[in-house]
Design a protein around this motif. Structure first.
Motif, short mmCIF file in Angstrom:
data_model
loop_
_atom_site.label_atom_id
_atom_site.label_comp_id
_atom_site.label_asym_id
_atom_site.label_seq_id
_atom_site.Cartn_x
_atom_site.Cartn_y
_atom_site.Cartn_z
N GLY A 115 46.65 37.87 21.22
CA GLY A 115 46.34 39.25 21.59
C GLY A 115 46.77 40.26 20.55
N THR A 116 47.30 39.80 19.42
CA THR A 116 47.73 40.71 18.36
C THR A 116 46.86 40.50 17.12
OG1 THR A 116 49.32 39.17 17.38
CG2 THR A 116 50.13 40.57 19.18
N ARG A 117 46.92 41.46 16.21
CA ARG A 117 46.17 41.32 14.96
C ARG A 117 46.61 40.07 14.20
NH1 ARG A 117 46.68 47.58 13.03
NH2 ARG A 117 45.29 48.39 14.62
N ARG A 118 47.90 39.92 14.11
CA ARG A 118 48.45 38.76 13.38
C ARG A 118 47.97 37.44 14.00
NH1 ARG A 118 54.89 37.55 12.63
NH2 ARG A 118 54.67 35.48 11.71
N GLY A 119 48.03 37.34 15.32
CA GLY A 119 47.59 36.13 16.00
C GLY A 119 46.12 35.84 15.79
N LEU A 120 45.31 36.89 15.82
CA LEU A 120 43.87 36.73 15.61
C LEU A 120 43.58 36.27 14.19
CD1 LEU A 120 40.97 36.96 16.54
CD2 LEU A 120 41.07 39.41 16.05
N ALA A 121 44.24 36.90 13.21
CA ALA A 121 44.03 36.52 11.81
C ALA A 121 44.44 35.07 11.56
CB ALA A 121 44.80 37.46 10.89
N GLU A 122 45.57 34.66 12.12
CA GLU A 122 46.05 33.28 11.93
C GLU A 122 45.14 32.28 12.64
OE1 GLU A 122 48.62 31.61 10.13
OE2 GLU A 122 48.20 33.49 9.11
N ALA A 123 44.68 32.62 13.83
CA ALA A 123 43.78 31.72 14.56
C ALA A 123 42.48 31.51 13.79
CB ALA A 123 43.48 32.28 15.96
N LEU A 124 41.93 32.58 13.23
CA LEU A 124 40.70 32.46 12.45
C LEU A 124 40.93 31.65 11.17
CD1 LEU A 124 39.26 36.04 12.93
CD2 LEU A 124 38.21 33.91 13.70
N ARG A 125 42.07 31.87 10.53
CA ARG A 125 42.37 31.14 9.30
C ARG A 125 42.54 29.65 9.58
NH1 ARG A 125 46.18 28.84 6.67
NH2 ARG A 125 47.85 29.33 8.11
N LEU A 126 43.27 29.33 10.64
CA LEU A 126 43.50 27.92 10.96
C LEU A 126 42.24 27.21 11.43
CD1 LEU A 126 46.97 27.95 12.71
CD2 LEU A 126 46.37 26.84 10.57
N ALA A 127 41.46 27.90 12.26
CA ALA A 127 40.27 27.25 12.84
C ALA A 127 39.11 27.17 11.86
CB ALA A 127 39.83 27.99 14.09
N LEU A 128 38.89 28.23 11.09
CA LEU A 128 37.69 28.29 10.26
C LEU A 128 37.98 28.42 8.76
CD1 LEU A 128 35.63 30.76 12.47
CD2 LEU A 128 35.57 28.27 12.48
N GLY A 129 39.21 28.66 8.41
CA GLY A 129 39.55 28.82 6.99
C GLY A 129 39.03 30.11 6.40
N VAL A 130 38.87 31.14 7.23
CA VAL A 130 38.36 32.42 6.75
C VAL A 130 39.49 33.43 6.65
CG1 VAL A 130 36.07 32.04 7.73
CG2 VAL A 130 37.79 33.24 9.07
N LEU A 177 51.40 30.51 17.63
CA LEU A 177 50.15 31.25 17.86
C LEU A 177 50.06 31.75 19.29
CD1 LEU A 177 47.43 29.31 15.84
CD2 LEU A 177 48.32 31.60 15.44
N HIS A 178 50.57 31.00 20.25
CA HIS A 178 50.56 31.48 21.64
C HIS A 178 51.41 32.75 21.76
CE1 HIS A 178 48.27 28.23 23.20
NE2 HIS A 178 49.17 27.32 22.98
N ARG A 179 52.50 32.79 21.02
CA ARG A 179 53.39 33.96 21.04
C ARG A 179 52.68 35.19 20.48
NH1 ARG A 179 58.69 32.78 17.96
NH2 ARG A 179 57.38 30.98 18.01
N TRP A 180 51.79 35.00 19.48
CA TRP A 180 51.10 36.11 18.83
C TRP A 180 49.71 36.37 19.42
CZ3 TRP A 180 53.87 39.31 16.25
CH2 TRP A 180 55.03 38.86 15.63
N ARG A 230 36.85 36.28 20.91
CA ARG A 230 36.78 36.48 22.36
C ARG A 230 37.97 35.82 23.06
NH1 ARG A 230 31.98 34.60 23.16
NH2 ARG A 230 31.00 36.61 22.86
N ALA A 231 38.35 34.63 22.59
CA ALA A 231 39.47 33.92 23.20
C ALA A 231 40.81 34.56 22.88
CB ALA A 231 39.46 32.46 22.74
N MET A 232 40.94 35.19 21.72
CA MET A 232 42.23 35.71 21.27
C MET A 232 42.46 37.19 21.58
SD MET A 232 43.92 33.19 20.00
CE MET A 232 45.24 33.96 19.08
#
Length: 187
Positions: free
Chosen positions: A99-114, A94-97, A164-166
């Motif tokens: 600032g990207t769309r993919r990284g943002l989508a994965e961060a939201l999925r992992l953190a909130l399950g959305v 996730l650190h590698r991704w 905001r963080a991603m």
């Protein structure tokens, strides 16, 4: 996090058995070293299983938050344990991704399950050729549309916090919380 005495946990290396023969029949020496065995058994058990402690998939729950801090993963104790474990396992990716769309989508999925749909590029652009003309004016903002996944309710404040963080710091964004996937309105 604390590792304490576990009642009835036997020591793999009883100290009384390692004493010289002179103390083998000494009742006091055997009782004294048995007390030390009780204190040291959890230490030996932890050291014997150190690789399991360092694997986020099997580490004890109280150790998971510490592992998360090692790899810079966000650890929310209110999330299900399996998602917390996956976030630690995938933190470097996730650190590698970031600032990207993919990284943002994965961060939201992992953190909130959305689930989410991200549009807009935040105005990034590059060229291999020196002196290339400037690109057209970028979209005013990044649009993040979010809809429920494993949870039935989405907390917009938490979504904004993660976005905001991603997102790149120069990028403006807007968050929309949808009741279901886009294009699902007519069903």
């Amino acid at each position: 996090m604390s590792r304490a005495a576990v009642p009835g946990l036997p020591s793999r290396f009883p100290i009384g058995e390692q004493l010289p023969a002179l103390y083998a029949d000494d009742d006091f020496a055997q009782r004294f070293t048995a007390g030390l065995d009780t204190v040291l058994a959890p230490v030996f058990a932890t050291l014997d299983n150190l690789t399991a402690y360092l694997d986020p998939r099997v580490t004890p729950i109280d150790f998971l938050a510490w592992l998360a801090s090692w790899v810079g993963a966000a650890d929310d104790p209110q999330c299900p344990v399996e998602l917390r474990r996956e976030a630690v396992v995938r933190a470097v990716e996730l650190h590698r991704w970031r600032g990207t769309r993919r990284g943002l989508a994965e961060a939201l999925r992992l953190a909130l399950g959305v689930h989410c749909d991200v549009t807009g590029d935040g105005g990034s652009w590059w060229s291999n050729t020196a002196g290339t003309e400037l690109p057209p004016q970028p979209a005013a903002e990044i649009l993040v549309r979010v809809w429920p996944g494993r949870e039935t309710r989405v907390d917009p404040a938490r979504v904004r916090e993660i976005v905001r963080a991603m997102c790149p710091v120069h990028a403006a964004f807007r968050v929309e919380v949808l009741p279901g996937p886009p294009g699902d309105e007519g069903r």
